[in-house]
Design a protein around this motif. Structure first.
Motif, PDB file in Angstrom:
ATOM      1  N   ILE A  10       0.847  -1.194   0.000  1.00  0.00           N
ATOM      2  CA  ILE A  10       0.000   0.000   0.000  1.00  0.00           C
ATOM      3  C   ILE A  10       0.881   1.241   0.000  1.00  0.00           C
ATOM      4  N   ALA A  11       1.985   1.137   0.723  1.00  0.00           N
ATOM      5  CA  ALA A  11       2.869   2.297   0.853  1.00  0.00           C
ATOM      6  C   ALA A  11       3.304   2.777  -0.511  1.00  0.00           C
ATOM      7  N   ASN A  70       2.394  13.593   6.977  1.00  0.00           N
ATOM      8  CA  ASN A  70       3.395  12.925   7.820  1.00  0.00           C
ATOM      9  C   ASN A  70       3.671  11.507   7.329  1.00  0.00           C
ATOM     10  N   TYR A  71       2.632  10.851   6.890  1.00  0.00           N
ATOM     11  CA  TYR A  71       2.813   9.493   6.370  1.00  0.00           C
ATOM     12  C   TYR A  71       3.760   9.497   5.169  1.00  0.00           C
ATOM     13  N   ARG A  72       3.528  10.464   4.286  1.00  0.00           N
ATOM     14  CA  ARG A  72       4.382  10.536   3.088  1.00  0.00           C
ATOM     15  C   ARG A  72       5.831  10.791   3.459  1.00  0.00           C
ATOM     16  N   HIS A 127      -2.851  12.434  14.138  1.00  0.00           N
ATOM     17  CA  HIS A 127      -3.692  13.227  13.247  1.00  0.00           C
ATOM     18  C   HIS A 127      -4.764  12.367  12.607  1.00  0.00           C
ATOM     19  N   PHE A 128      -4.399  11.184  12.185  1.00  0.00           N
ATOM     20  CA  PHE A 128      -5.399  10.285  11.609  1.00  0.00           C
ATOM     21  C   PHE A 128      -6.493   9.996  12.627  1.00  0.00           C
ATOM     22  N   HIS A 174      -5.979   3.444   4.598  1.00  0.00           N
ATOM     23  CA  HIS A 174      -4.910   2.464   4.489  1.00  0.00           C
ATOM     24  C   HIS A 174      -3.610   3.027   5.047  1.00  0.00           C
ATOM     25  N   ALA A 175      -3.381   4.316   4.750  1.00  0.00           N
ATOM     26  CA  ALA A 175      -2.161   4.933   5.278  1.00  0.00           C
ATOM     27  C   ALA A 175      -2.182   4.896   6.798  1.00  0.00           C
TER      28      ALA A 175
END
Lengths: 524, 596
Positions: free
Chosen positions: A14-15, A163-165, A175-176, A191-192
């Protein structure tokens, strides 16, 4: 755990998708109309002059009726009279953004912000555009938004993705979490979120998030597979089976689904079901190497080496260029003491893929298994000459020298120490290398260093009995005894659990059946 | 999809060089295995001890019956028993006591424990009947000690069933006083190892008994029934894994001929996680109080440290003698005790199963042990299931060697897997003096390389010639009596200690002998080896030295120093009186008078 690598690949795939498709995530703003009427939060500057409501209303009306060109024209006209009205600039930004004119829209929002830095609408608009283009400016804008609206779920969602990126899951997850149900409309962001939780080893939380994706997209088998994979990683195989069952009972289960199911069944101790699942997977995808490797692992665990060899041989017939299959079969042959055939398989693996070093490592280990530590060392050193930085070979060399009884102070001991250190430096997550290094440090009285290595090995595997035991010994030597009682308990529990797992594994032995289907090449 | 490193490691786990990774699934014995170290080139040094099995001519012809010769249905038939050197009549000549078992199908004729009186001419007479020691059952271990301080050594024997205490009447006979002593158990238990130990230093020998497992023949599965009943895929007798573990006991000697079970109060009974075998008591941390070490099969071995207040704390794992050096359980059976590196501290040697090394543990003097098996090069030998053992100076060169016996527990296995013979040679690891050992089998005489399925062994000087001989229990064969015929001119010294305020047997006395630049510590032990008792006359090889200084710490704490004692003699030291002469022991014949 045979498909753990497969589960991990599934998850981390997924990443890749997210990292190359930022546009796959987009969060829609609240209604432009309602927002624009509350747009300005900060008082106007002394230089601003606001357009009258009679000028604003036609613009907002055009926007709400999707007449974006008209809205843009109206803002141009109004701005001639009121060039410092941040609301007008914001509305222009919205009009341009709605037309897909990102550059113009961003410029308009930035004009608004220059006049009124805390203009919510402009901040939201600019943040959205910067976010969609993966600009580093998005973070600053989003943070400014959150200062004004700390609970804004959209801002949180976007910051989570930012932040995930950047690979900062620790910052992304809070944050999510605050984004709440907003994420439900954005599967990629969800998914992230889940992926970050997996990376942070918060598997139970990741399961909860993936359960949301399954609920939201109940018809998508991929979501179920992802959930099942995480459940497996979180050692909840029964849950994984429940998750996969709708797929397995239908006709949509592919080989990957059956492979996951096999791992789940085995982890619950239902080896017959695991074997059947792998069989189904192989039937569906007979050229899939990983399925044969999983079967090899299963047969090894149950000491059913002849069956494993037979199945892997079928795999080799399907994929004669697969070095991995030759290595797997060679390892099974070693267990039967058939060292000559094993050696032949390892040689073949090396021919097929000279860049991999696992066959060399396997040859070294086969020599050890045959009780020939001298030959094992020679084999490993020969391969190391070609691949001097291979972590696994370095670890093997260190361990063989230690097993031979190299005494501290001797050149052999120093060689073992150097090799172990280099292995750990190359592959910090190779727990076995840390274990050998810890032993060498203990042998040479470098107790502090041994403690450090033991702790790191335990981080990698909290149930590592050897690391726990050596840590106890090392702490005893240094007199730091406070931790010891807890470590003793952990060691005892790890031992009990390992014994229980062994008992479970040993319940079944795989044999080749009389079913005509079971003896055909593709039927394990 | 590439095979990941982790998957590869998982897949090849049994081939991994890591000692802990090679776990053999599907068997009832400890899963720890280890690969043998390569042997170094022989040192070439001559070994002056030479062993000959003189059992037959000595009159030891009765076989030790223990289960069926060809096959075991139950683990009870497999573990075997011990033996002892005991001077039961105080004439200064070591007599022999050999335990025996029986058969599931019924007691064969001649199956009994046996007492052999030393005739002082190289032969022995079976005085079992006359002595009152005839008994048939599943005898396991023996520990010798004068529990009532009357000057005559008594016998405690453990059994599967009912343990027995035999009081030495002083007239050549023994009486079974188990019940009167309060040692009669309520239920059937599997008594395994035992040791006399004055744990509270009141001058009376107390008794520690280990228990192996809870065995009910009606409930034990048959060979092959489950994973704990197979080995290498072959059906074998079940266990010990999968069977309930035994509970160990400590009995306090009340000083009046009776004992009180204080297992719970002492912190012993709470340790229920191990299959106990041989027991050794010694002061491992040199604080003046005896500790207790139990070799355990397939479970962590136990080290009970004396709290000085009537209780013990178990610290085997933290002190490094419970598990292998990589934290795994081993099949611990026998224990050798001695000071192999001549640093004045008591070290341990533990015997294990085949495909594993035996373990040598170096004591730092504070009862912290380091596993030095590989650095000492003991790890070259992994072929045999090893049992009785000792850290003993066999060639009198002043460097304690290691001796052990071996034998299979699966006598039928050799028919299918010829690499696992039922009968194995004896093994000597001679001490090279630099912290390492080299293995000797054929180099030490024909008796070493002879093959038997052996269990217990005891070390003693039966012919009073100053070197150590070995008595060995062979399953379903007569015992072996290995007479040591030393060559060369190495000197020796033997000490017989007699307690007065301390227990009469002086069990727990610690002796440090200094000879030249060397020093060596020993303790008077009760049990050691496998379920066996050695000659309690402490034997020191002195090498080329002709005099020695002796430091004695008596069990009650008193110290005694003896300076410049001449070599090549047995001295008797009485607590508080120094060297005494004119006692029965000191009248033992000088070397060469044995009639050989």
């Amino acid at each position: 755990m045979m498909s753990m690598s497969f589960a991990r690949h599934l998850i981390f795939g997924i990443a890749l998708a997210l990292s190359i498709a930022p546009a796959s995530v987009s969060f829609s703003q609240p209604s432009q109309g309602s927002q624009s009427s509350q747009a300005t939060k900060s008082p106007p500057t002394s230089e601003s002059a606001h357009a009258p409501q009679s000028s604003i209303e036609p613009i907002t009306s055009a926007l709400t009726t999707n007449q974006f060109e008209t809205a843009a024209d109206l803002t141009r006209a109004a701005l001639k009279d009121f060039p410092n009205d941040p609301q007008l600039w914001s509305l222009q930004g919205i009009a341009f953004a709605s037309q897909g004119k990102a550059t113009e829209a961003l410029a308009a929002f930035q004009r608004a912000l220059a006049i009124s830095p805390n203009n919510i609408s402009a901040l939201q608009g600019a943040a959205q555009l910067e976010f969609q283009s993966a600009s580093p400016n998005a973070r600053t804008l989003l943070n400014r938004l959150l200062k004004l609206r700390p609970n804004d779920p959209i801002s949180h969602a976007m910051l989570g993705v930012v932040n995930y990126r950047e690979g900062n899951c620790g910052a992304a997850v809070p944050h999510f979490a605050k984004a709440g149900s907003i994420l439900d409309s954005q599967p990629a962001a969800l998914h992230a979120y889940a992926l970050c939780l997996v990376r942070l080893k918060r598997l139970d939380d990741a399961v909860n998030v993936f359960q949301r994706t399954v609920t939201l997209r109940a018809d998508d088998p991929r979501e179920r597979r992802l959930l099942a994979a995480v459940q497996l990683m979180g050692r909840r195989p029964k849950d994984a089976i429940v998750t996969l069952e709708p797929l397995l009972q239908g006709t949509s289960a592919d080989a990957g689904t059956w492979q996951l199911a096999a791992s789940a069944y085995e982890d619950t101790g239902d080896t017959p079901a695991a074997v059947n699942a792998l069989r189904q997977a192989i039937l569906l995808d007979p050229k899939n190497t990983s399925l044969y490797l999983d079967f090899a692992h299963l047969s090894y665990q149950h000491q059913s080496f002849p069956v494993g060899i037979s199945v892997v041989s079928d795999g080799i017939a399907q994929q004669p260029s697969s070095a991995q299959l030759y290595i797997a079969r060679g390892i099974l042959l070693v267990q039967l003491g058939d060292y000559d055939k094993a050696e032949a398989d390892f040689d073949k693996a090396h021919q097929l893929d000279p860049n991999q070093s696992l066959s060399a490592a396997a040859q070294g280990m086969a020599a050890v298994q045959a009780n020939d530590l001298d030959r094992a060392l020679t084999t490993v050193e020969t391969k190391l000459a070609r691949k001097p930085n291979d972590a696994y070979l370095l670890y093997l060399k260190a361990d063989i020298l230690s097993q031979k009884g190299a005494n501290p102070g001797t050149s052999e001991f120093q060689s073992a120490l150097r090799s172990a250190r280099k292995a750990v430096a190359s592959a910090p997550n190779l727990a076995e290398a840390r274990s050998v290094l810890a032993r060498l440090y203990l042998d040479s009285g470098q107790t502090r260093e041994a403690i450090e290595q033991c702790r790191k090995a335990i981080e990698l595997n909290p149930k590592d009995q050897t690391a726990l035991y050596r840590l106890i010994q090392a702490l005893q030597k240094t007199g730091e005894k406070k931790e010891i009682p807890d470590l003793l308990n952990r060691l005892a529990k790890a031992r009990e659990q390992a014994a229980q797992e062994e008992r479970e594994r040993s319940r079944y032995k795989l044999v080749e059946g009389d079913d005509p289907q079971s003896t055909s090449p593709n039927h394990p | 999809m590439k095979i990941s490193r982790r998957a590869f490691v998982n897949l090849s786990i049994a081939a991994s060089v890591s000692a802990h990774a090679s776990r053999l699934l599907g068997q009832g014995v400890s899963t720890h295995t280890a690969k043998a170290q390569p042997k170094l080139a022989p040192s070439g040094r001559p070994f002056n001890a030479h062993f000959t099995d003189v059992a037959k001519q000595a009159g030891l012809t009765a076989p030790v019956i223990y289960g069926k010769p060809e096959y075991n249905d139950y683990i009870l038939e497999a573990t075997g028993c011990g033996c002892a050197f005991i001077d039961y009549d105080n004439d200064g000549w070591m007599d022999l006591f050999v335990l025996s078992g029986t058969r599931i199908e019924g007691n064969p004729e001649g199956a009994t424990n046996r007492l052999y009186k030393n005739n002082r001419d190289g032969t022995f007479t079976d005085v079992t009947e006359k002595s009152g020691l005839h008994d048939t059952g599943w005898a396991c271990g023996v520990c010798v000690g004068d529990y009532n301080n009357d000057g005559f050594e008594d016998l405690f024997i453990t059994y599967y069933g009912q343990n027995k205490l035999y009081k030495n009447n002083g007239d050549g006979t023994f009486s079974d006083i188990t019940k009167a002593a309060g040692l009669l158990g309520d239920d059937t238990r599997w008594g395994a190892g035992c040791t006399w130990v004055d744990y509270n230093r009141d001058g009376h020998l107390d008794l520690f008994v280990s228990n192996y497992l809870q065995f009910d023949m009606n409930r034990i599965p048959k060979p092959g029934a489950n994973v704990n009943c197979t080995w290498k895929g072959i059906p074998v007798e079940c266990g010990p894994r999968g069977l309930p573990r035994g509970v160990h006991s400590l009995y306090r000697n009340n000083g009046d001929g009776t004992f009180t079970d204080i297992s719970a109060a002492a912190g012993i009974a709470s340790q229920r996680g191990s299959y106990g075998m041989t027991v050794v008591s010694a002061d491992f941390d040199e604080d003046g109080w005896p500790d207790i070490y139990v070799a355990c099969d397939s479970t962590p071995s136990l080290l009970f440290m004396n709290n000085h207040d009537g209780t013990f704390r178990e610290e085997g794992v933290v002190r490094g003698v419970a598990l292998s050096e990589d934290g795994q359980e081993q099949a611990g059976m026998g224990i050798g005790v001695g000071d192999y590196n001549l640093d004045g501290h008591i070290d341990l040697f533990k015997t294990h199963f085949s495909e594993d090394t035996n373990g040598l543990y170096r004591n730092d003097g504070k009862a912290n042990f380091e596993d030095v098996t590989r650095t000492a090069r003991i790890g070259v030998e992994t072929r045999y299931i090893c049992w009785g053992t000792g850290i003993v100076d066999l060639d009198n060169d002043g460097l304690p060697d290691i001796f052990f016996v071996s034998g299979s527990v699966y006598p039928h296995l050799e028919k299918t897997l010829t690499q696992y013979p039922n009968k194995n040679p004896r093994t000597i690891f001679r001490n090279l003096g630099n912290g390492t050992f080299e293995e000797l089998i054929s180099e030490a005489g024909p008796a070493i390389s002879e093959r038997h399925s052996s269990r217990g062994c005891a070390f003693g000087d039966f012919d009073n010639d100053g070197d150590l001989d070995v008595l060995i229990v062979n399953i379903n064969e007569p015992p072996s009596l290995l007479r040591n015929d030393m060559k060369g001119a190495n000197h020796w010294l033997k000490l017989k200690l007699v307690g007065t305020k301390s227990n009469r047997s002086a069990i727990g006395a610690r002796v440090v002998v200094r000879y030249g630049k060397k020093l060596q510590a020993q303790e008077v032990l009760s049990q050691s080896s496998f379920y066996s008792t050695n000659d309690t006359r402490l034997h020191f090889g002195l090498g080329a030295e002709k005099i020695a200084d002796i430091s004695i710490r008596w069990p009650n704490g008193a110290h005694e120093e003896l300076k410049a004692v001449a070599a090549d003699q047995l001295i008797v030291v009485k607590e508080g009186s120094g060297i005494v002469t004119g006692q029965g022991w000191s009248k033992a014949a000088k070397p060469g008078a044995s009639g050989r």
